[in-house]
Design a protein around this motif. Structure first.
Motif, PDB file in Angstrom:
ATOM      1  N   LEU A 336      23.029  54.486  33.585  1.00  0.00           N
ATOM      2  CA  LEU A 336      23.731  54.633  34.862  1.00  0.00           C
ATOM      3  C   LEU A 336      22.941  55.467  35.860  1.00  0.00           C
ATOM      4  N   LYS A 337      21.811  56.036  35.435  1.00  0.00           N
ATOM      5  CA  LYS A 337      20.918  56.718  36.368  1.00  0.00           C
ATOM      6  C   LYS A 337      20.342  55.737  37.389  1.00  0.00           C
ATOM      7  N   ASP A 338      20.168  54.494  36.974  1.00  0.00           N
ATOM      8  CA  ASP A 338      19.529  53.492  37.837  1.00  0.00           C
ATOM      9  C   ASP A 338      20.270  52.162  37.702  1.00  0.00           C
ATOM     10  N   PRO A 339      21.530  52.105  38.147  1.00  0.00           N
ATOM     11  CA  PRO A 339      22.342  50.906  37.927  1.00  0.00           C
ATOM     12  C   PRO A 339      21.830  49.675  38.643  1.00  0.00           C
ATOM     13  N   ASP A 340      21.107  49.866  39.744  1.00  0.00           N
ATOM     14  CA  ASP A 340      20.638  48.723  40.518  1.00  0.00           C
ATOM     15  C   ASP A 340      19.549  47.935  39.799  1.00  0.00           C
ATOM     16  N   ALA A 341      18.974  48.518  38.744  1.00  0.00           N
ATOM     17  CA  ALA A 341      17.913  47.820  38.002  1.00  0.00           C
ATOM     18  C   ALA A 341      18.466  46.697  37.137  1.00  0.00           C
ATOM     19  N   VAL A 342      19.775  46.707  36.899  1.00  0.00           N
ATOM     20  CA  VAL A 342      20.392  45.704  36.033  1.00  0.00           C
ATOM     21  C   VAL A 342      20.999  44.606  36.897  1.00  0.00           C
ATOM     22  N   GLY A 343      20.450  43.418  36.783  1.00  0.00           N
ATOM     23  CA  GLY A 343      21.008  42.284  37.522  1.00  0.00           C
ATOM     24  C   GLY A 343      22.127  41.630  36.733  1.00  0.00           C
ATOM     25  N   PHE A 344      23.173  41.232  37.395  1.00  0.00           N
ATOM     26  CA  PHE A 344      24.270  40.541  36.715  1.00  0.00           C
ATOM     27  C   PHE A 344      25.013  39.676  37.710  1.00  0.00           C
ATOM     28  N   ASP A 345      25.664  38.646  37.174  1.00  0.00           N
ATOM     29  CA  ASP A 345      26.491  37.753  37.976  1.00  0.00           C
ATOM     30  C   ASP A 345      27.896  37.753  37.396  1.00  0.00           C
ATOM     31  N   LEU A 346      28.864  38.137  38.198  1.00  0.00           N
ATOM     32  CA  LEU A 346      30.247  38.082  37.761  1.00  0.00           C
ATOM     33  C   LEU A 346      30.708  36.624  37.823  1.00  0.00           C
ATOM     34  N   ALA A 347      31.288  36.164  36.724  1.00  0.00           N
ATOM     35  CA  ALA A 347      31.748  34.770  36.670  1.00  0.00           C
ATOM     36  C   ALA A 347      32.760  34.500  37.785  1.00  0.00           C
ATOM     37  N   ALA A 348      32.848  33.253  38.164  1.00  0.00           N
ATOM     38  CA  ALA A 348      33.797  32.869  39.211  1.00  0.00           C
ATOM     39  C   ALA A 348      35.223  33.247  38.800  1.00  0.00           C
ATOM     40  N   THR A 349      36.028  33.616  39.778  1.00  0.00           N
ATOM     41  CA  THR A 349      37.421  33.964  39.518  1.00  0.00           C
ATOM     42  C   THR A 349      38.180  32.753  39.003  1.00  0.00           C
ATOM     43  N   VAL A 350      39.010  32.968  37.980  1.00  0.00           N
ATOM     44  CA  VAL A 350      39.813  31.871  37.429  1.00  0.00           C
ATOM     45  C   VAL A 350      41.294  32.197  37.599  1.00  0.00           C
ATOM     46  N   GLN A 351      42.113  31.183  37.475  1.00  0.00           N
ATOM     47  CA  GLN A 351      43.555  31.373  37.541  1.00  0.00           C
ATOM     48  C   GLN A 351      44.026  32.153  36.314  1.00  0.00           C
ATOM     49  N   PRO A 352      45.054  33.002  36.483  1.00  0.00           N
ATOM     50  CA  PRO A 352      45.446  33.940  35.436  1.00  0.00           C
ATOM     51  C   PRO A 352      46.232  33.315  34.290  1.00  0.00           C
ATOM     52  N   ASN A 353      45.524  32.594  33.398  1.00  0.00           N
ATOM     53  CA  ASN A 353      46.153  32.139  32.165  1.00  0.00           C
ATOM     54  C   ASN A 353      45.124  32.139  31.048  1.00  0.00           C
ATOM     55  N   ALA A 354      45.590  32.171  29.808  1.00  0.00           N
ATOM     56  CA  ALA A 354      44.718  32.356  28.648  1.00  0.00           C
ATOM     57  C   ALA A 354      43.723  31.213  28.478  1.00  0.00           C
ATOM     58  N   ASP A 355      44.145  29.974  28.739  1.00  0.00           N
ATOM     59  CA  ASP A 355      43.243  28.837  28.558  1.00  0.00           C
ATOM     60  C   ASP A 355      42.038  28.940  29.494  1.00  0.00           C
ATOM     61  N   ASN A 356      42.262  29.308  30.733  1.00  0.00           N
ATOM     62  CA  ASN A 356      41.159  29.450  31.688  1.00  0.00           C
ATOM     63  C   ASN A 356      40.192  30.553  31.260  1.00  0.00           C
ATOM     64  N   VAL A 357      40.749  31.649  30.776  1.00  0.00           N
ATOM     65  CA  VAL A 357      39.890  32.754  30.329  1.00  0.00           C
ATOM     66  C   VAL A 357      39.078  32.339  29.112  1.00  0.00           C
ATOM     67  N   LEU A 358      39.701  31.632  28.160  1.00  0.00           N
ATOM     68  CA  LEU A 358      38.973  31.174  26.974  1.00  0.00           C
ATOM     69  C   LEU A 358      37.810  30.278  27.361  1.00  0.00           C
ATOM     70  N   ARG A 359      38.049  29.348  28.298  1.00  0.00           N
ATOM     71  CA  ARG A 359      36.962  28.475  28.744  1.00  0.00           C
ATOM     72  C   ARG A 359      35.855  29.277  29.419  1.00  0.00           C
ATOM     73  N   ALA A 360      36.234  30.271  30.210  1.00  0.00           N
ATOM     74  CA  ALA A 360      35.253  31.064  30.955  1.00  0.00           C
ATOM     75  C   ALA A 360      34.342  31.868  30.021  1.00  0.00           C
TER      76      ALA A 360
END
Length: 363
Positions: A336-360
Protein backbone atom coordinates in the motif's frame (compact mmCIF):
# COMPACT_ATOMS: atom_id res chain seq x y z
CA UNK A 1 12.26 -23.99 12.56
CA UNK A 2 12.05 -22.75 16.12
CA UNK A 3 9.42 -20.03 16.46
CA UNK A 4 10.32 -16.77 18.12
CA UNK A 5 8.17 -16.49 21.23
CA UNK A 6 7.43 -13.42 23.31
CA UNK A 7 9.81 -10.97 21.58
CA UNK A 8 9.36 -8.54 24.47
CA UNK A 9 10.39 -5.84 25.17
CA UNK A 10 8.88 -4.24 22.11
CA UNK A 11 10.97 -1.81 20.10
CA UNK A 12 14.41 -2.12 18.57
CA UNK A 13 16.27 -0.10 21.21
CA UNK A 14 14.80 -1.87 24.22
CA UNK A 15 15.30 -5.27 22.63
CA UNK A 16 18.88 -4.75 21.42
CA UNK A 17 20.13 -1.92 23.62
CA UNK A 18 23.54 -3.51 24.24
CA UNK A 19 24.16 -3.73 20.48
CA UNK A 20 23.25 -0.13 19.72
CA UNK A 21 24.95 3.27 20.21
CA UNK A 22 22.68 4.31 23.07
CA UNK A 23 23.25 4.91 26.77
CA UNK A 24 21.09 4.92 29.85
CA UNK A 25 20.61 8.64 29.24
CA UNK A 26 19.39 8.30 25.64
CA UNK A 27 15.67 9.19 25.42
CA UNK A 28 14.01 6.32 23.58
CA UNK A 29 11.78 7.47 20.72
CA UNK A 30 9.93 4.35 19.63
CA UNK A 31 6.74 3.31 17.88
CA UNK A 32 7.18 -0.38 18.68
CA UNK A 33 9.22 -1.10 15.55
CA UNK A 34 10.91 -4.41 14.80
CA UNK A 35 9.84 -7.98 15.59
CA UNK A 36 8.45 -8.28 12.06
CA UNK A 37 7.40 -11.75 10.89
CA UNK A 38 9.77 -14.15 9.18
CA UNK A 39 7.22 -15.97 7.03
CA UNK A 40 7.84 -19.52 5.73
CA UNK A 41 6.80 -19.56 2.07
CA UNK A 42 5.95 -23.09 0.87
CA UNK A 43 4.99 -22.12 -2.70
CA UNK A 44 8.09 -19.99 -3.09
CA UNK A 45 10.16 -22.85 -1.70
CA UNK A 46 8.57 -25.22 -4.22
CA UNK A 47 9.29 -22.79 -7.06
CA UNK A 48 12.96 -22.69 -6.08
CA UNK A 49 13.09 -26.47 -5.65
CA UNK A 50 16.25 -28.35 -4.63
CA UNK A 51 14.74 -29.01 -1.23
CA UNK A 52 15.25 -25.35 -0.26
CA UNK A 53 13.32 -23.50 2.42
CA UNK A 54 12.47 -19.88 1.62
CA UNK A 55 11.42 -17.32 4.22
CA UNK A 56 10.27 -13.75 3.67
CA UNK A 57 11.20 -11.10 6.23
CA UNK A 58 8.16 -8.84 5.95
CA UNK A 59 9.38 -5.37 6.90
CA UNK A 60 6.17 -3.77 5.67
CA UNK A 61 4.68 -4.52 9.10
CA UNK A 62 6.82 -1.92 10.85
CA UNK A 63 4.92 1.14 12.18
CA UNK A 64 5.24 3.25 9.02
CA UNK A 65 5.18 0.13 6.85
CA UNK A 66 8.86 -0.07 5.88
CA UNK A 67 12.23 -1.19 7.22
CA UNK A 68 13.30 2.43 7.71
CA UNK A 69 11.71 2.49 11.16
CA UNK A 70 14.44 0.21 12.57
CA UNK A 71 17.12 2.79 11.96
CA UNK A 72 14.93 5.81 12.52
CA UNK A 73 14.20 4.95 16.14
CA UNK A 74 17.94 5.07 16.86
CA UNK A 75 18.69 8.11 14.69
CA UNK A 76 15.88 10.24 16.15
CA UNK A 77 16.57 9.10 19.70
CA UNK A 78 20.20 10.20 19.33
CA UNK A 79 19.13 13.48 17.71
CA UNK A 80 16.91 14.25 20.70
CA UNK A 81 19.71 13.30 23.08
CA UNK A 82 21.97 15.81 21.33
CA UNK A 83 19.38 18.58 21.60
CA UNK A 84 18.70 18.83 17.86
CA UNK A 85 15.88 21.14 16.85
CA UNK A 86 14.91 19.29 13.67
CA UNK A 87 15.69 16.24 11.59
CA UNK A 88 16.15 16.46 7.84
CA UNK A 89 16.30 13.87 5.09
CA UNK A 90 16.32 13.32 1.36
CA UNK A 91 13.88 10.65 0.32
CA UNK A 92 12.40 8.47 -2.36
CA UNK A 93 9.46 8.09 0.02
CA UNK A 94 9.96 5.61 2.84
CA UNK A 95 12.61 7.62 4.68
CA UNK A 96 10.38 10.70 4.65
CA UNK A 97 7.45 8.77 6.11
CA UNK A 98 9.57 7.24 8.85
CA UNK A 99 11.48 10.43 9.71
CA UNK A 100 8.24 12.41 9.92
CA UNK A 101 6.57 9.85 12.17
CA UNK A 102 9.47 9.56 14.61
CA UNK A 103 9.97 13.32 14.68
CA UNK A 104 6.30 13.72 15.54
CA UNK A 105 6.68 11.13 18.27
CA UNK A 106 9.71 13.01 19.64
CA UNK A 107 8.04 16.42 19.40
CA UNK A 108 10.66 17.91 17.08
CA UNK A 109 10.44 19.29 13.55
CA UNK A 110 11.07 17.32 10.37
CA UNK A 111 12.08 18.62 6.93
CA UNK A 112 11.98 16.46 3.82
CA UNK A 113 13.65 17.18 0.47
CA UNK A 114 12.44 14.98 -2.36
CA UNK A 115 12.44 14.78 -6.16
CA UNK A 116 9.26 16.29 -7.61
CA UNK A 117 6.87 13.81 -9.18
CA UNK A 118 8.98 10.79 -8.22
CA UNK A 119 7.41 9.75 -4.90
CA UNK A 120 4.66 7.13 -4.59
CA UNK A 121 1.41 8.54 -3.22
CA UNK A 122 1.21 6.13 -0.29
CA UNK A 123 4.52 7.44 1.04
CA UNK A 124 4.03 11.11 0.32
CA UNK A 125 0.72 11.24 2.16
CA UNK A 126 2.41 9.81 5.26
CA UNK A 127 5.01 12.59 5.38
CA UNK A 128 2.27 15.23 5.21
CA UNK A 129 0.05 13.43 7.71
CA UNK A 130 2.86 13.28 10.27
CA UNK A 131 3.43 17.01 9.90
CA UNK A 132 6.72 17.20 8.00
CA UNK A 133 7.67 20.25 5.95
CA UNK A 134 8.08 18.79 2.48
CA UNK A 135 10.09 20.53 -0.24
CA UNK A 136 10.07 19.14 -3.78
CA UNK A 137 13.03 19.90 -6.05
CA UNK A 138 13.45 19.77 -9.80
CA UNK A 139 16.01 16.99 -9.62
CA UNK A 140 16.52 13.39 -8.49
CA UNK A 141 17.24 11.75 -5.14
CA UNK A 142 20.96 12.31 -5.46
CA UNK A 143 20.37 16.05 -5.88
CA UNK A 144 18.15 16.00 -2.80
CA UNK A 145 20.79 14.22 -0.73
CA UNK A 146 23.44 16.70 -1.84
CA UNK A 147 21.29 19.56 -0.52
CA UNK A 148 20.57 17.69 2.72
CA UNK A 149 24.29 17.09 3.29
CA UNK A 150 24.85 20.84 2.93
CA UNK A 151 22.03 21.77 5.30
CA UNK A 152 23.08 19.07 7.75
CA UNK A 153 26.23 21.04 8.46
CA UNK A 154 24.06 23.59 10.28
CA UNK A 155 23.77 22.93 14.04
CA UNK A 156 19.97 22.92 14.12
CA UNK A 157 19.65 19.89 11.82
CA UNK A 158 20.38 16.19 12.23
CA UNK A 159 20.49 14.19 8.99
CA UNK A 160 18.55 10.94 9.30
CA UNK A 161 19.43 9.37 5.97
CA UNK A 162 21.56 6.23 6.03
CA UNK A 163 24.72 8.35 5.86
CA UNK A 164 23.98 8.65 9.58
CA UNK A 165 25.62 5.58 11.20
CA UNK A 166 22.85 5.45 13.80
CA UNK A 167 20.47 4.48 11.01
CA UNK A 168 22.65 1.54 9.96
CA UNK A 169 23.02 0.48 13.59
CA UNK A 170 19.27 0.23 14.02
CA UNK A 171 18.70 -1.56 10.74
CA UNK A 172 21.10 -4.39 11.62
CA UNK A 173 18.52 -5.52 14.19
CA UNK A 174 16.64 -7.34 11.42
CA UNK A 175 19.59 -9.71 11.02
CA UNK A 176 19.56 -10.32 14.79
CA UNK A 177 15.89 -11.29 14.63
CA UNK A 178 16.46 -13.71 11.77
CA UNK A 179 19.29 -15.49 13.59
CA UNK A 180 17.21 -15.72 16.75
CA UNK A 181 14.25 -17.20 14.89
CA UNK A 182 16.12 -19.63 12.65
CA UNK A 183 18.68 -20.57 15.28
CA UNK A 184 21.48 -19.54 12.90
CA UNK A 185 22.06 -17.34 9.87
CA UNK A 186 20.45 -18.45 6.59
CA UNK A 187 22.58 -19.82 3.76
CA UNK A 188 21.50 -17.06 1.37
CA UNK A 189 20.04 -13.63 2.06
CA UNK A 190 18.54 -11.61 -0.80
CA UNK A 191 17.69 -7.90 -0.63
CA UNK A 192 16.67 -5.02 -2.88
CA UNK A 193 19.45 -2.44 -3.20
CA UNK A 194 18.86 1.28 -3.64
CA UNK A 195 20.89 3.55 -1.38
CA UNK A 196 22.54 0.31 -0.16
CA UNK A 197 22.22 0.98 3.57
CA UNK A 198 20.14 -2.12 4.23
CA UNK A 199 22.50 -4.71 2.74
CA UNK A 200 25.31 -2.97 4.62
CA UNK A 201 23.33 -3.12 7.87
CA UNK A 202 22.26 -6.76 7.55
CA UNK A 203 25.83 -7.85 6.92
CA UNK A 204 26.99 -5.90 9.97
CA UNK A 205 24.30 -7.60 12.06
CA UNK A 206 25.15 -11.08 10.88
CA UNK A 207 28.86 -10.52 11.50
CA UNK A 208 28.18 -9.16 14.98
CA UNK A 209 26.13 -12.19 16.04
CA UNK A 210 28.73 -14.47 14.43
CA UNK A 211 31.53 -12.86 16.45
CA UNK A 212 29.47 -13.37 19.59
CA UNK A 213 28.96 -17.03 18.57
CA UNK A 214 25.22 -16.55 18.45
CA UNK A 215 25.41 -17.68 14.81
CA UNK A 216 27.58 -20.52 13.56
CA UNK A 217 27.57 -19.49 9.92
CA UNK A 218 27.40 -16.37 7.79
CA UNK A 219 25.07 -15.99 4.79
CA UNK A 220 25.92 -15.27 1.20
CA UNK A 221 24.52 -11.78 0.53
CA UNK A 222 22.81 -11.18 -2.82
CA UNK A 223 21.63 -7.68 -3.71
CA UNK A 224 19.36 -6.75 -6.61
CA UNK A 225 19.09 -3.39 -8.30
CA UNK A 226 16.54 -2.33 -10.89
CA UNK A 227 18.01 -2.55 -14.39
CA UNK A 228 17.48 1.17 -15.03
CA UNK A 229 18.95 2.16 -11.68
CA UNK A 230 21.97 -0.07 -11.11
CA UNK A 231 25.08 1.96 -10.30
CA UNK A 232 26.75 -0.71 -8.16
CA UNK A 233 26.13 -3.41 -10.76
CA UNK A 234 27.56 -1.24 -13.55
CA UNK A 235 30.22 0.26 -11.24
CA UNK A 236 29.40 3.80 -12.28
CA UNK A 237 27.11 6.61 -11.17
CA UNK A 238 23.79 6.65 -13.04
CA UNK A 239 22.95 10.28 -13.71
CA UNK A 240 19.26 9.72 -14.51
CA UNK A 241 18.09 6.48 -12.86
CA UNK A 242 14.68 5.19 -13.93
CA UNK A 243 12.57 2.31 -12.64
CA UNK A 244 9.01 1.55 -11.60
CA UNK A 245 10.51 0.63 -8.21
CA UNK A 246 10.73 4.18 -6.88
CA UNK A 247 12.26 3.22 -3.53
CA UNK A 248 15.44 2.01 -5.26
CA UNK A 249 15.55 4.72 -7.96
CA UNK A 250 18.97 5.96 -6.85
CA UNK A 251 21.97 6.62 -9.08
CA UNK A 252 24.70 7.26 -6.50
CA UNK A 253 24.16 5.14 -3.36
CA UNK A 254 25.40 6.60 -0.09
CA UNK A 255 26.40 3.15 1.22
CA UNK A 256 28.08 1.98 -1.99
CA UNK A 257 31.30 1.02 -0.18
CA UNK A 258 29.46 -0.85 2.57
CA UNK A 259 27.43 -2.80 0.04
CA UNK A 260 30.56 -3.77 -1.89
CA UNK A 261 32.19 -4.98 1.31
CA UNK A 262 29.12 -7.04 2.21
CA UNK A 263 29.11 -8.67 -1.22
CA UNK A 264 32.84 -9.37 -1.33
CA UNK A 265 33.19 -10.57 2.26
CA UNK A 266 30.16 -12.89 1.99
CA UNK A 267 31.17 -14.20 -1.47
CA UNK A 268 27.89 -12.88 -2.82
CA UNK A 269 26.97 -10.61 -5.71
CA UNK A 270 24.98 -7.67 -7.03
CA UNK A 271 22.76 -8.28 -10.04
CA UNK A 272 19.90 -6.56 -11.84
CA UNK A 273 16.24 -7.30 -12.46
CA UNK A 274 14.07 -5.63 -15.08
CA UNK A 275 10.92 -3.69 -14.19
CA UNK A 276 8.69 -6.33 -15.76
CA UNK A 277 10.38 -8.99 -13.64
CA UNK A 278 9.85 -6.88 -10.53
CA UNK A 279 6.14 -6.38 -11.22
CA UNK A 280 5.67 -10.07 -12.06
CA UNK A 281 7.35 -11.05 -8.77
CA UNK A 282 5.18 -8.57 -6.85
CA UNK A 283 2.03 -10.13 -8.28
CA UNK A 284 3.32 -13.68 -7.80
CA UNK A 285 4.12 -13.15 -4.12
CA UNK A 286 0.77 -11.50 -3.41
CA UNK A 287 -1.37 -14.05 -5.25
CA UNK A 288 0.50 -17.18 -4.15
CA UNK A 289 1.80 -16.39 -0.68
CA UNK A 290 -0.56 -13.60 0.42
CA UNK A 291 2.27 -11.10 0.93
CA UNK A 292 1.68 -7.70 -0.72
CA UNK A 293 4.81 -5.60 -1.13
CA UNK A 294 5.77 -2.43 -2.96
CA UNK A 295 7.65 -2.89 -6.27
CA UNK A 296 11.11 -2.22 -4.84
CA UNK A 297 10.58 -4.97 -2.27
CA UNK A 298 9.79 -7.46 -5.00
CA UNK A 299 13.29 -7.01 -6.45
CA UNK A 300 14.54 -9.62 -3.98
CA UNK A 301 11.86 -12.09 -5.12
CA UNK A 302 12.55 -11.40 -8.79
CA UNK A 303 16.23 -11.87 -8.03
CA UNK A 304 15.58 -15.25 -6.41
CA UNK A 305 13.70 -16.44 -9.48
CA UNK A 306 16.49 -15.17 -11.69
CA UNK A 307 19.38 -16.76 -9.85
CA UNK A 308 17.60 -20.12 -9.82
CA UNK A 309 17.39 -20.20 -13.61
CA UNK A 310 19.56 -22.91 -15.18
CA UNK A 311 22.97 -21.63 -16.20
CA UNK A 312 22.69 -18.34 -14.32
CA UNK A 313 24.83 -19.08 -11.26
CA UNK A 314 28.27 -18.45 -12.83
CA UNK A 315 27.28 -14.86 -13.61
CA UNK A 316 26.81 -14.13 -9.95
CA UNK A 317 30.26 -15.13 -8.79
CA UNK A 318 28.99 -17.54 -6.14
CA UNK A 319 28.43 -21.28 -6.26
CA UNK A 320 24.71 -21.06 -6.92
CA UNK A 321 21.73 -22.16 -4.87
CA UNK A 322 22.74 -25.40 -3.19
CA UNK A 323 20.35 -28.19 -2.36
CA UNK A 324 18.66 -27.83 1.00
CA UNK A 325 19.56 -24.15 1.40
CA UNK A 326 17.71 -21.92 3.83
CA UNK A 327 17.01 -18.68 2.04
CA UNK A 328 15.72 -15.38 3.41
CA UNK A 329 14.35 -12.64 1.17
CA UNK A 330 13.82 -9.25 2.75
CA UNK A 331 10.80 -7.38 1.43
CA UNK A 332 11.27 -3.83 2.56
CA UNK A 333 7.89 -2.09 2.31
CA UNK A 334 4.14 -2.77 2.28
CA UNK A 335 2.31 -2.85 -1.03
CA UNK A 336 0.00 0.00 0.00
CA UNK A 337 3.06 2.27 -0.04
CA UNK A 338 2.73 2.39 -3.83
CA UNK A 339 -0.85 1.40 -4.75
CA UNK A 340 -0.70 2.97 -8.20
CA UNK A 341 1.87 0.37 -9.30
CA UNK A 342 -0.82 -2.33 -9.28
CA UNK A 343 -3.03 -2.31 -12.35
CA UNK A 344 -6.50 -3.82 -12.06
CA UNK A 345 -9.85 -3.80 -13.82
CA UNK A 346 -13.04 -3.96 -11.80
CA UNK A 347 -15.50 -6.29 -13.50
CA UNK A 348 -18.59 -4.75 -15.03
CA UNK A 349 -21.45 -4.13 -12.62
CA UNK A 350 -24.03 -6.92 -12.57
CA UNK A 351 -27.60 -7.11 -11.36
CA UNK A 352 -27.85 -8.09 -7.68
CA UNK A 353 -28.57 -11.82 -7.74
CA UNK A 354 -26.52 -14.93 -7.00
CA UNK A 355 -26.59 -16.36 -10.54
CA UNK A 356 -25.09 -13.19 -12.03
CA UNK A 357 -22.36 -13.11 -9.39
CA UNK A 358 -21.53 -16.80 -9.97
CA UNK A 359 -21.15 -16.17 -13.70
CA UNK A 360 -19.01 -13.09 -13.07
CA UNK A 361 -16.57 -15.01 -10.86
CA UNK A 362 -16.35 -17.92 -13.29
CA UNK A 363 -18.24 -20.62 -11.38
Amino acid sequence: MQALTNPSPRGVIERYRTHLPVTAGTPVVSLGEGSTPLIPCPRLSAAVGRGCEVFVKYEGLNPTCSFKDRGMTVAVSKAVEQGTAAVICASTGNTSASAAAYAARAGIRCAVVLPAGKIASGKLVQAFAYGARVVAIDGNFDDALRIVRELGARPEFAIVNSINPDRIAGQKSAAFEIVEELGDAPDLHLLPVGNAGNITAYWAGYREFHREKRAVTLPVMLGFQAAGSAPIYHDRIIAAPETIASAIRIGHPASWTGARQAIEQSHGAIDIVADDEILAAQQWLASREGIFVEPASAASIAGLFKCCEPGRAPRYGFDGVKEGSRIVCTVTGHGLKDPDAVGFDLAATVQPNADNVLRAIGF
